[in-house]
Write an enzyme that holds these catalytic residues in place. Structure first.
Site, PDB file in Angstrom:
ATOM      1  N   HIS A  17       0.820  -1.206   0.000  1.00 20.32           N
ATOM      2  CA  HIS A  17       0.000   0.000   0.000  1.00 20.32           C
ATOM      3  C   HIS A  17       0.857   1.261   0.000  1.00 20.32           C
ATOM      4  O   HIS A  17       0.339   2.367  -0.119  1.00 20.32           O
ATOM      5  CB  HIS A  17      -0.925  -0.032   1.230  1.00 20.32           C
ATOM      6  CG  HIS A  17      -2.014   0.987   1.216  1.00 20.32           C
ATOM      7  ND1 HIS A  17      -2.080   2.029   2.115  1.00 20.32           N
ATOM      8  CD2 HIS A  17      -3.097   1.123   0.411  1.00 20.32           C
ATOM      9  CE1 HIS A  17      -3.151   2.759   1.869  1.00 20.32           C
ATOM     10  NE2 HIS A  17      -3.786   2.244   0.843  1.00 20.32           N
ATOM     11  N   TYR A  76      -9.601  13.673  -3.720  1.00 24.36           N
ATOM     12  CA  TYR A  76      -9.045  13.231  -2.437  1.00 24.36           C
ATOM     13  C   TYR A  76      -8.010  14.248  -1.988  1.00 24.36           C
ATOM     14  O   TYR A  76      -7.209  14.726  -2.785  1.00 24.36           O
ATOM     15  CB  TYR A  76      -8.346  11.874  -2.564  1.00 24.36           C
ATOM     16  CG  TYR A  76      -9.226  10.677  -2.767  1.00 24.36           C
ATOM     17  CD1 TYR A  76     -10.563  10.795  -3.125  1.00 24.36           C
ATOM     18  CD2 TYR A  76      -8.708   9.391  -2.616  1.00 24.36           C
ATOM     19  CE1 TYR A  76     -11.355   9.671  -3.324  1.00 24.36           C
ATOM     20  CE2 TYR A  76      -9.494   8.266  -2.810  1.00 24.36           C
ATOM     21  CZ  TYR A  76     -10.816   8.410  -3.170  1.00 24.36           C
ATOM     22  OH  TYR A  76     -11.589   7.302  -3.363  1.00 24.36           O
ATOM     23  N   ARG A  99     -11.096  10.768   9.951  1.00 20.54           N
ATOM     24  CA  ARG A  99     -12.194  10.911   8.996  1.00 20.54           C
ATOM     25  C   ARG A  99     -13.262   9.839   9.173  1.00 20.54           C
ATOM     26  O   ARG A  99     -14.452  10.108   9.138  1.00 20.54           O
ATOM     27  CB  ARG A  99     -11.666  10.830   7.562  1.00 20.54           C
ATOM     28  CG  ARG A  99     -12.739  11.097   6.501  1.00 20.54           C
ATOM     29  CD  ARG A  99     -12.346  10.561   5.143  1.00 20.54           C
ATOM     30  NE  ARG A  99     -12.491   9.121   5.048  1.00 20.54           N
ATOM     31  CZ  ARG A  99     -11.700   8.326   4.338  1.00 20.54           C
ATOM     32  NH1 ARG A  99     -10.676   8.828   3.706  1.00 20.54           N
ATOM     33  NH2 ARG A  99     -11.900   7.033   4.299  1.00 20.54           N
ATOM     34  N   HIS A 156      -8.002  12.508   3.086  1.00 20.47           N
ATOM     35  CA  HIS A 156      -7.236  11.271   2.898  1.00 20.47           C
ATOM     36  C   HIS A 156      -5.796  11.392   3.395  1.00 20.47           C
ATOM     37  O   HIS A 156      -5.040  10.425   3.341  1.00 20.47           O
ATOM     38  CB  HIS A 156      -7.260  10.903   1.405  1.00 20.47           C
ATOM     39  CG  HIS A 156      -6.916   9.483   1.115  1.00 20.47           C
ATOM     40  ND1 HIS A 156      -5.802   9.120   0.385  1.00 20.47           N
ATOM     41  CD2 HIS A 156      -7.524   8.321   1.450  1.00 20.47           C
ATOM     42  CE1 HIS A 156      -5.745   7.803   0.275  1.00 20.47           C
ATOM     43  NE2 HIS A 156      -6.772   7.297   0.917  1.00 20.47           N
TER      44      HIS A 156
END
Length: 726
Positions: A453, A486, A582, A610
């Site tokens: 990721h 984002y 968030r 984000h």
């Protein structure tokens, strides 16, 4: 206190902080986040089509929630797994609470659509008709269109002793049709699949050719209503008793049998083909559906009552995204042009600019184009020797991938780790991986047992002084589309120690390297959790000696119980903590003696928050970490993630004096988490209202015109603001 007593004290404290009452359930916390998305659909300050966008996002989020999270709970039930989360709820208790918490939200979504959105659309000249409100001329024109275009595609499927119950595919919209033969009282059942993937969900009503010049409005009808209004053409000679829409959500959390496949790509390909045939986890039915049909569906599709959801309005509202294609700029957010950092405007040679100092890009307020140009220049620059990159979600028609393909054409050594297991992007990533392989790039298809990721790009360049490595690191994907919606922060740097760390990490990703002695990077699994807790402990020690401990975390999700316990310990010692989370937050703030020094807020607005920013006051010499990782078990244990420090003092000042304060002082879109897990709007003792995202749009690029001069930035106080519940 001797060592044994200290250990006993530590174990006792850990046990007390593991009390299930101190934790919020992950799934229920996510539902509350999604309720904030629904709140945005109710907010009249948004343009009308943007309110519809939030309705669609709310539905799309729920679809994924059921396909992944709820399906996981069903797996636990089916396999008899006893796996209690930190909050202590059993699997069945979680499923029942999910059902209970969602029902009022779904009712509210329907109410907003019917009572607020549809009337406002009509006032704006966009009319959504129901079947019964069509006049004869409209019905005639629609019938002609239906017979010509839609009728040939439909396949009614009967269900009786000679016809098995039809397979209902994942997320497909359907009509359950009740029929009778002439002269018979027996009711028959048929199913029609609505082809909403082939046709728009909202069908524009054909204009009257004789009065085309008189039409002022845009008129639509839902596809399922159009089909239901013409069922006699599908069942000639039969009496149509009733037709009810319904929809089935299936388990789509594919299990990749990595160890049993010849390679990872084959394993992913074999698994994604099963996504649409998983076991049912949710059945949406029309609230008027007769009990006999509900019972039949229950027998064929549902194991538990909590799987049924009665819907009073349109199902699958994610399809409402189609309305955003209307050419009505007056009903949408005003567009804005992202800025380009002054450094890059002054110096068109991006490599030279990066060598001068680190460069920050805050999307979408600042353009993603410099990232694309960085790769495009690297692809064509004769001095560039190699490019290494991770790709998680790149989107379609990716200029990033095209730049990598161009680099191969120009003879560069290109190494790309394409994460094939990026959920719901697997097929897209397989396509890019094959294209890169065909071009001669070295492609690695992820890592067995882990997802990659981390967002990293490394360019190796031969210069007069020798080999120079240029690095880009970010919280966001290399996706030009999502970079517009984002909020993500990326950094360019040529710092030798950082670039050495990134080089070593790529060797870990592509080879068998076991390197873990990084200069600056925190790398998961292992390194990030250990590093974060160590820094929290340092802040606790600072608090004990100087009384100025302070932590600010801005992230997407906080779930890991080990990190939460460390934050509880910090609060108990008096460290001031502000968490802006968030989405999922499993920590309970403001508990006396546990978390009374912790404030948790969230912002949901025009853009999806984000960014991940971890601020440690460190006695006035702040440590700031940024990167790809949230504080969830999946990020910390089952993914390759990175957090990188902000070493450039100018960029650090921007974050401390502008980016964090603007978000912490937001008074319009902020909600505060209460100890019981609910949220409340907040008011703050400020003279003027502040909306962080709008402020950053208005001032885009102005905050970073001079990294070295902190006075040039908006000098807001980094102190955590006092938040009062409304």
């Amino acid at each position: 206190m001797d060592q044994s007593e200290e250990s006993l004290h530590s174990d006792t404290a850990c046990s007390l902080l593991s009390d299930p009452s101190l934790y919020i359930n992950r799934e229920l916390s996510w539902i509350r986040f999604n309720s904030h998305v629904l709140d945005e659909a109710k907010d009249p300050s948004h343009p009308l089509l943007e309110r519809i966008k939030f309705l669609a996002i709310f539905s799309n989020n729920l679809d994924e929630f059921f396909m992944v999270r709820v399906s996981g709970l069903h797996h636990q039930l089916a396999e008899g797994v006893i796996k209690l989360p930190p909050d202590g709820l059993t699997t069945m208790e979680q499923l029942e609470r999910i059902n209970k918490d969602l029902i009022p939200l779904l009712d509210e979504q329907t109410r907003v659509w019917i009572e607020e959105i549809v009337p406002e659309l009509a006032k704006s000249g966009i009319i959504i008709y129901k079947r019964e409100s069509l006049d004869e001329k409209q019905r005639k024109r629609l019938r002609k269109y239906f017979y010509r275009d839609i009728f040939p595609v439909l396949t009614p499927l009967a269900f009786d002793k000679s016809h098995p119950f039809p397979f209902i595919s994942n997320l497909a919209l359907n009509l359950a049709v009740i029929l009778k033969r002439p002269g018979s009282s027996d009711e028959l059942f048929a199913r029609i699949k609505i082809p909403n993937k082939l046709f728009p969900r909202l069908i524009e009503i054909p204009v009257d050719p004789e009065n085309n010049h008189l039409r002022e409005n845009q008129e639509f009808i839902f596809l399922e209503d159009l089909i239901a209004d013409n069922l006699d053409l599908l069942f000639p000679g039969m009496e149509i008793v009733a037709a009810y829409p319904f929809r089935v959500t299936r388990d789509a959390d594919i299990e990749i049998e990595e160890d049993e496949a010849d390679d990872l790509l084959s394993a992913v390909e074999q698994s994604i083909s099963k996504r649409w045939i998983g076991t049912p986890v949710r059945i949406e039915i029309d609230n008027n559906m007769i009990p006999a049909i509900v019972d039949m569906m229950g027998a064929k599709l549902a194991k538990y009552p909590h799987m049924f959801y009665q819907v009073k309005g349109p199902m699958g509202m994610a399809d409402l995204f189609c309305l955003l294609n209307l050419d009505r700029p007056d009903l949408k957010d005003y567009p804005f042009l992202p800025s380009v950092p002054e450094w890059l405007e002054r110096d068109p040679d991006i490599f030279h600019a990066i060598k001068q100092r680190d460069i920050i890009l805050f999307h979408p307020y600042e353009s993603f184009q410099p990232v694309i140009e960085f790769l495009q220049k690297a692809a064509h620059d004769p001095d560039v020797l190699a490019i290494k990159m991770t790709l998680y979600r790149t989107g379609t028609n990716s200029p990033i991938v095209q730049a990598l393909l161009d680099a191969r054409e120009h003879g560069k050594a290109v190494s790309v780790l394409v994460e094939l297991k990026a959920r719901f992007d697997e097929e897209n990533n397989i396509g890019w991986a094959r294209a890169l392989e065909r071009a001669g790039a070295h492609v690695v298809f992820g890592i067995m047992g882990l997802k990659v990721h981390a967002k990293l790009c490394l360019v190796v360049r031969k210069e007069k002084t020798g080999i120079v490595r240029y690095v880009h690191m970010s919280s966001g994907n290399y996706n030009a589309g999502t970079a517009k919606i984002y909020t993500d922060i990326g950094i360019f740097t040529a710092n030798e120690e950082i670039s050495s760390d990134v080089s070593h990490l790529f060797n870990v990703l592509t080879g068998y390297s076991q390197y873990n002695s990084y200069n600056h990077l925190l790398v998961a699994p292992g390194g990030i959790k250990k590093g974060i807790i160590s820094l929290i402990d340092q802040e606790i020690a600072r608090q004990k000696t100087h009384g100025d401990g302070k932590l600010i975390f801005k992230l997407n999700a906080l779930q890991d119980s080990g990190v939460i316990r460390a934050l509880y310990r910090a609060s108990q010692e008096g460290v001031t903590i502000h968490l802006q989370v968030r989405g999922i937050c499993c920590l309970r703030p403001s508990l006396k003696g546990i978390s009374e020094n912790i404030t948790v807020t969230t912002i949901v607005g025009r853009f999806l928050e984000h960014t991940r920013i971890y601020y440690f006051h460190n006695g006035g010499d702040p440590v700031i970490l940024m990167g790809s990782s949230d504080l969830m078990p999946r990020n910390l244990k089952r993914r390759i993630e990175i957090l990188f420090p902000i070493l450039d003092t100018g960029i650090r000042d921007e974050i401390i004096h502008t980016i964090l304060p603007n978000h912490l002082h937001d008074t319009i879109k902020t909600r505060i988490l209460l100890p019981d897990g609910s949220y409340s709007r907040v008011c703050r003792d400020q003279n003027e209202p502040v909306q962080a995202q709008e402020w950053l749009i208005e001032h885009r690029g102005l905050w970073n015109k001079n990294h070295q001069n902190a006075e040039a930035t908006n000098q807001k106080d980094i102190l955590i603001p006092r938040v009062n519940n409304v």
